[in-house]
Design a protein around this motif. Structure first.
Motif, PDB file in Angstrom:
ATOM      1  N   ILE A 167      17.927  40.669  47.538  1.00 26.25           N
ATOM      2  CA  ILE A 167      18.786  40.590  46.549  1.00 26.25           C
ATOM      3  C   ILE A 167      19.116  39.221  46.460  1.00 26.25           C
ATOM      4  CG2 ILE A 167      20.663  41.418  47.657  1.00 26.25           C
ATOM      5  CD1 ILE A 167      21.468  42.702  44.860  1.00 26.25           C
ATOM      6  N   CYS A 168      19.005  38.586  45.350  1.00 25.26           N
ATOM      7  CA  CYS A 168      19.418  36.952  45.075  1.00 25.26           C
ATOM      8  C   CYS A 168      21.081  37.179  44.820  1.00 25.26           C
ATOM      9  CB  CYS A 168      18.706  36.424  43.736  1.00 25.26           C
ATOM     10  SG  CYS A 168      19.114  34.833  43.554  1.00 25.26           S
ATOM     11  N   PRO A 169      21.554  36.146  45.507  1.00 21.99           N
ATOM     12  CA  PRO A 169      23.117  36.234  45.424  1.00 21.99           C
ATOM     13  C   PRO A 169      23.676  35.735  44.098  1.00 21.99           C
ATOM     14  CG  PRO A 169      22.606  35.461  47.648  1.00 21.99           C
ATOM     15  CD  PRO A 169      21.238  35.675  46.945  1.00 21.99           C
ATOM     16  N   GLU A 170      22.715  34.768  43.590  1.00 24.23           N
ATOM     17  CA  GLU A 170      22.980  33.994  42.253  1.00 24.23           C
ATOM     18  C   GLU A 170      22.824  34.964  41.349  1.00 24.23           C
ATOM     19  OE1 GLU A 170      20.566  30.458  41.875  1.00 24.23           O
ATOM     20  OE2 GLU A 170      21.457  29.400  43.601  1.00 24.23           O
ATOM     21  N   GLN A 171      21.742  35.704  41.047  1.00 22.32           N
ATOM     22  CA  GLN A 171      21.488  36.812  40.371  1.00 22.32           C
ATOM     23  C   GLN A 171      22.350  37.881  40.279  1.00 22.32           C
ATOM     24  OE1 GLN A 171      19.286  36.452  37.482  1.00 22.32           O
ATOM     25  NE2 GLN A 171      18.774  34.482  38.242  1.00 22.32           N
ATOM     26  N   LEU A 172      22.733  38.118  41.489  1.00 25.94           N
ATOM     27  CA  LEU A 172      23.979  38.941  41.725  1.00 25.94           C
ATOM     28  C   LEU A 172      25.209  38.920  41.122  1.00 25.94           C
ATOM     29  CD1 LEU A 172      24.924  41.792  42.868  1.00 25.94           C
ATOM     30  CD2 LEU A 172      25.436  40.454  45.019  1.00 25.94           C
ATOM     31  N   GLU A 173      25.811  37.581  41.174  1.00 21.49           N
ATOM     32  CA  GLU A 173      26.758  37.276  40.581  1.00 21.49           C
ATOM     33  C   GLU A 173      26.818  37.275  38.956  1.00 21.49           C
ATOM     34  OE1 GLU A 173      30.881  34.676  41.649  1.00 21.49           O
ATOM     35  OE2 GLU A 173      28.798  33.953  42.589  1.00 21.49           O
ATOM     36  N   ILE A 174      25.723  36.750  38.632  1.00 22.31           N
ATOM     37  CA  ILE A 174      25.275  36.506  36.958  1.00 22.31           C
ATOM     38  C   ILE A 174      25.487  38.063  36.612  1.00 22.31           C
ATOM     39  CG2 ILE A 174      23.755  36.231  35.272  1.00 22.31           C
ATOM     40  CD1 ILE A 174      22.590  33.885  36.970  1.00 22.31           C
ATOM     41  N   ALA A 175      24.725  38.878  37.260  1.00 23.81           N
ATOM     42  CA  ALA A 175      24.886  40.508  36.827  1.00 23.81           C
ATOM     43  C   ALA A 175      26.129  40.920  37.014  1.00 23.81           C
ATOM     44  CB  ALA A 175      23.836  41.403  37.603  1.00 23.81           C
ATOM     45  N   ILE A 176      26.832  40.618  37.924  1.00 26.36           N
ATOM     46  CA  ILE A 176      28.311  41.287  37.916  1.00 26.36           C
ATOM     47  C   ILE A 176      29.083  40.817  36.904  1.00 26.36           C
ATOM     48  CG2 ILE A 176      30.372  41.497  39.379  1.00 26.36           C
ATOM     49  CD1 ILE A 176      28.667  41.466  41.942  1.00 26.36           C
ATOM     50  N   LYS A 177      29.233  39.327  36.608  1.00 20.51           N
ATOM     51  CA  LYS A 177      29.889  38.748  35.496  1.00 20.51           C
ATOM     52  C   LYS A 177      29.749  39.399  34.048  1.00 20.51           C
ATOM     53  CE  LYS A 177      31.042  34.587  37.807  1.00 20.51           C
ATOM     54  NZ  LYS A 177      30.547  32.914  37.834  1.00 20.51           N
ATOM     55  N   ASP A 178      28.380  39.642  33.897  1.00 18.18           N
ATOM     56  CA  ASP A 178      27.793  39.973  32.702  1.00 18.18           C
ATOM     57  C   ASP A 178      28.219  41.465  32.527  1.00 18.18           C
ATOM     58  OD1 ASP A 178      26.440  39.583  30.142  1.00 18.18           O
ATOM     59  OD2 ASP A 178      24.976  41.139  31.057  1.00 18.18           O
ATOM     60  N   ARG A 179      28.187  42.441  33.437  1.00 17.75           N
ATOM     61  CA  ARG A 179      28.506  43.636  33.406  1.00 17.75           C
ATOM     62  C   ARG A 179      29.838  44.055  33.037  1.00 17.75           C
ATOM     63  NH1 ARG A 179      24.231  45.227  31.500  1.00 17.75           N
ATOM     64  NH2 ARG A 179      25.334  47.096  31.420  1.00 17.75           N
ATOM     65  N   ILE A 180      30.971  43.036  33.946  1.00 14.98           N
ATOM     66  CA  ILE A 180      32.481  43.047  33.588  1.00 14.98           C
ATOM     67  C   ILE A 180      32.601  42.897  32.110  1.00 14.98           C
ATOM     68  CG2 ILE A 180      34.563  41.870  34.317  1.00 14.98           C
ATOM     69  CD1 ILE A 180      33.479  41.838  37.139  1.00 14.98           C
ATOM     70  N   SER A 181      31.969  41.653  31.680  1.00 17.87           N
ATOM     71  CA  SER A 181      32.076  41.120  30.185  1.00 17.87           C
ATOM     72  C   SER A 181      31.775  42.298  29.173  1.00 17.87           C
ATOM     73  CB  SER A 181      31.396  39.815  30.082  1.00 17.87           C
ATOM     74  OG  SER A 181      29.991  40.138  29.783  1.00 17.87           O
ATOM     75  N   LYS A 182      31.339  43.168  29.503  1.00 17.25           N
ATOM     76  CA  LYS A 182      30.653  44.389  28.643  1.00 17.25           C
ATOM     77  C   LYS A 182      31.563  45.537  29.074  1.00 17.25           C
ATOM     78  CE  LYS A 182      25.681  43.121  27.986  1.00 17.25           C
ATOM     79  NZ  LYS A 182      25.860  41.693  28.397  1.00 17.25           N
ATOM     80  N   GLY A 183      32.606  45.198  29.754  1.00 27.14           N
ATOM     81  CA  GLY A 183      33.555  46.127  30.210  1.00 27.14           C
ATOM     82  C   GLY A 183      33.048  47.348  31.206  1.00 27.14           C
ATOM     83  N   LYS A 184      32.290  47.097  31.892  1.00 20.63           N
ATOM     84  CA  LYS A 184      31.476  47.985  32.941  1.00 20.63           C
ATOM     85  C   LYS A 184      31.547  47.268  34.416  1.00 20.63           C
ATOM     86  CE  LYS A 184      30.155  52.408  32.500  1.00 20.63           C
ATOM     87  NZ  LYS A 184      31.225  53.567  31.673  1.00 20.63           N
ATOM     88  N   LYS A 185      32.498  47.492  35.121  1.00 20.51           N
ATOM     89  CA  LYS A 185      32.507  46.713  36.357  1.00 20.51           C
ATOM     90  C   LYS A 185      31.679  47.757  37.286  1.00 20.51           C
ATOM     91  CE  LYS A 185      35.363  45.372  40.387  1.00 20.51           C
ATOM     92  NZ  LYS A 185      36.470  45.366  41.154  1.00 20.51           N
ATOM     93  N   PRO A 186      30.372  47.256  38.005  1.00 19.23           N
ATOM     94  CA  PRO A 186      29.565  48.067  38.774  1.00 19.23           C
ATOM     95  C   PRO A 186      30.317  48.737  40.060  1.00 19.23           C
ATOM     96  CG  PRO A 186      28.605  45.997  38.451  1.00 19.23           C
ATOM     97  CD  PRO A 186      30.020  45.797  37.914  1.00 19.23           C
ATOM     98  N   LYS A 187      30.330  49.991  40.342  1.00 17.80           N
ATOM     99  CA  LYS A 187      30.879  50.570  41.421  1.00 17.80           C
ATOM    100  C   LYS A 187      30.244  50.452  42.754  1.00 17.80           C
ATOM    101  CE  LYS A 187      33.419  53.614  41.028  1.00 17.80           C
ATOM    102  NZ  LYS A 187      33.586  55.186  40.254  1.00 17.80           N
ATOM    103  N   ALA A 188      29.212  49.816  43.050  1.00 14.21           N
ATOM    104  CA  ALA A 188      28.441  49.525  44.102  1.00 14.21           C
ATOM    105  C   ALA A 188      27.380  48.720  44.020  1.00 14.21           C
ATOM    106  CB  ALA A 188      28.220  51.021  44.807  1.00 14.21           C
ATOM    107  N   ILE A 189      27.009  48.107  45.236  1.00 15.75           N
ATOM    108  CA  ILE A 189      25.798  47.263  45.125  1.00 15.75           C
ATOM    109  C   ILE A 189      24.821  47.759  46.213  1.00 15.75           C
ATOM    110  CG2 ILE A 189      24.985  44.967  45.784  1.00 15.75           C
ATOM    111  CD1 ILE A 189      27.801  43.746  45.144  1.00 15.75           C
ATOM    112  N   ILE A 190      23.626  48.112  45.910  1.00 18.67           N
ATOM    113  CA  ILE A 190      22.657  48.644  46.893  1.00 18.67           C
ATOM    114  C   ILE A 190      21.879  47.406  47.183  1.00 18.67           C
ATOM    115  CG2 ILE A 190      20.592  50.055  47.390  1.00 18.67           C
ATOM    116  CD1 ILE A 190      22.133  52.153  45.508  1.00 18.67           C
ATOM    117  N   ALA A 191      21.968  46.910  48.334  1.00 20.05           N
ATOM    118  CA  ALA A 191      21.176  45.508  48.819  1.00 20.05           C
ATOM    119  C   ALA A 191      20.224  46.135  50.098  1.00 20.05           C
ATOM    120  CB  ALA A 191      22.119  44.734  49.625  1.00 20.05           C
ATOM    121  N   VAL A 192      19.233  45.713  49.947  1.00 19.48           N
ATOM    122  CA  VAL A 192      17.724  46.407  50.861  1.00 19.48           C
ATOM    123  C   VAL A 192      17.557  45.178  52.141  1.00 19.48           C
ATOM    124  CG1 VAL A 192      15.548  47.419  50.957  1.00 19.48           C
ATOM    125  CG2 VAL A 192      17.309  47.566  49.075  1.00 19.48           C
TER     126      VAL A 192
END
Length: 374
Positions: A111-136
């Motif tokens: 999992i790419c840290p840069e893309q992960l943070e982009i995803a989190i920020k975008d989901r929060i901006s859409k009103g949906k903060k993720p509940k967990a991160i599955i990293a493999v």
């Protein structure tokens, strides 16, 4: 035709049968018993940290319970590494939640840290903060633990660590399976050690382990009658299979050494074939090399090699097809940089079992060299 060379076959160490015989002799043929407790203790000692292990029927079961214990439910969102096996993502849907797929980086294929943070920020901006991160830890290579933990802490989103492929791997000397708020292990038949089918949940607190065991045994309340106030699951590991696991733990370090030797053999054998590249370990990373994987110049060459080896009765397979390409997951949100798509297109997993003979390894190497000479 020459005998089949498998991608990753089970490898018994010799003492497993004695543990199984003991289970039969003592009539502990049940999803509980002394071997279950002993296997959990063996794993806790091996992980060498303050952790608590619950032995379960599969790694998928462990992921499912992990999400429940992290309070993931209907309508929630969970970030999941896209470059992985579908078992990493399926339990998200079991819970009625939405998987949000994030691409990989090139250093570890995880999992790419840069893309992960982009995803989190975008989901929060859409009103949906993720509940967990599955990293493999893909193919046994640790993900960038420090970077992912920093993002987890920054946004207060727990990591569910998928260490199904990484028992025996370490990140700066700490064992994989000890980094997430909850972690999971797998002992499927193709893993570095096996209980035929089986897995484990690793928790930082005894309370979480006890809750996992409660849920895994049909959530039966303490009462004379069968009383249930929660939905439960039949996810506990049997005492017989745990006995196999106890024998396998005795040879785990040997299996890691053997798989790493396989990787080094391939890397040395193909050093003069410039079209082939391998994933090196970054500083501080130690991979169990569950599967040895190489990257070719193109999908055409990848398939040419795969089919050539298939004709020689040698099993290989492409790197995991990313979840965002899977028909069942293609319509879910995803945050991509192209890395996992390219790896799938060009990458190939080679036979990697700890029980491969020198003759079998040379058969694989000869077949690949023959392809490039044709």
């Amino acid at each position: 035709m020459a005998s089949k060379i498998w991608l990753s076959s089970p490898h018994m160490g010799g003492t497993e049968q004695s543990y199984v015989n003991n289970a039969f002799d003592t009539n502990w043929i049940a999803p509980l018993g002394p071997h279950v407790n002993g296997f959990e203790s063996d794993l806790e000692s091996y992980l060498d940290t303050d952790c608590n292990v619950a032995a379960l029927s599969s790694g998928t079961a462990a992921l499912h319970l992990g999400l429940i214990l992290l309070n993931v439910g209907h309508g929630d969102e969970v970030i999941c590494q896209s470059k992985t096996f579908s078992a990493s993502a399926n339990p998200i849907v079991y819970q009625g939640a939405t998987p949000i797929f994030v691409d990989s980086e090139r250093d570890t294929w995880n999992i790419c840290p840069e893309q992960l943070e982009i995803a989190i920020k975008d989901r929060i901006s859409k009103g949906k903060k993720p509940k967990a991160i599955i990293a493999v830890h893909l193919y046994g290579m640790p993900y960038k633990v420090k970077d992912i933990q920093a993002i987890s802490k920054k946004y207060d989103i727990p990591v569910l660590e998928d260490s199904a492929e990484a028992l025996g791997s370490t990140y700066h000397s700490d064992k994989c399976g000890t980094f997430g708020e909850i972690a999971i292990l797998s002992f499927n038949g193709n893993k570095i050690i096996t209980t035929s089918g089986g897995g484990a949940l690793v928790a930082k607190s005894l309370k979480i382990k006890e809750k996992a065991v409660f849920l895994a045994t049909q959530a039966r309340d303490k009462a004379v009658e069968y009383l249930h106030s929660s939905i439960g699951y039949n996810y506990r590991l049997s005492n017989v299979l745990a006995g196999i696991g106890r024998g396998q733990m005795e040879v785990l370090d040997d299996h890691v050494k053997a798989r790493r030797r396989v990787y080094e053999f391939y890397k040395e054998s193909f050093k003069d074939i410039k079209e082939l590249t391998f994933l090196d370990e970054p500083d501080g990373f130690f991979s169990n090399r569950w599967l040895s994987c190489m990257v070719t110049p193109s999908e055409e060459i990848r398939e040419g090699i795969r089919l050539s080896l298939e004709k020689e009765n040698i099993e290989t397979r492409p790197l995991w097809k990313p979840m965002h390409q899977q028909p069942v997951f293609k319509d879910y949100p995803h945050y991509l940089n192209g890395v996992s798509d390219e790896l799938f297109e060009k990458g190939l997993c080679l036979p990697s079992g700890s029980n491969l003979t020198d003759d079998e390894l040379h058969r694989v190497a000869t077949a690949i060299k023959t392809y490039f000479r044709a």
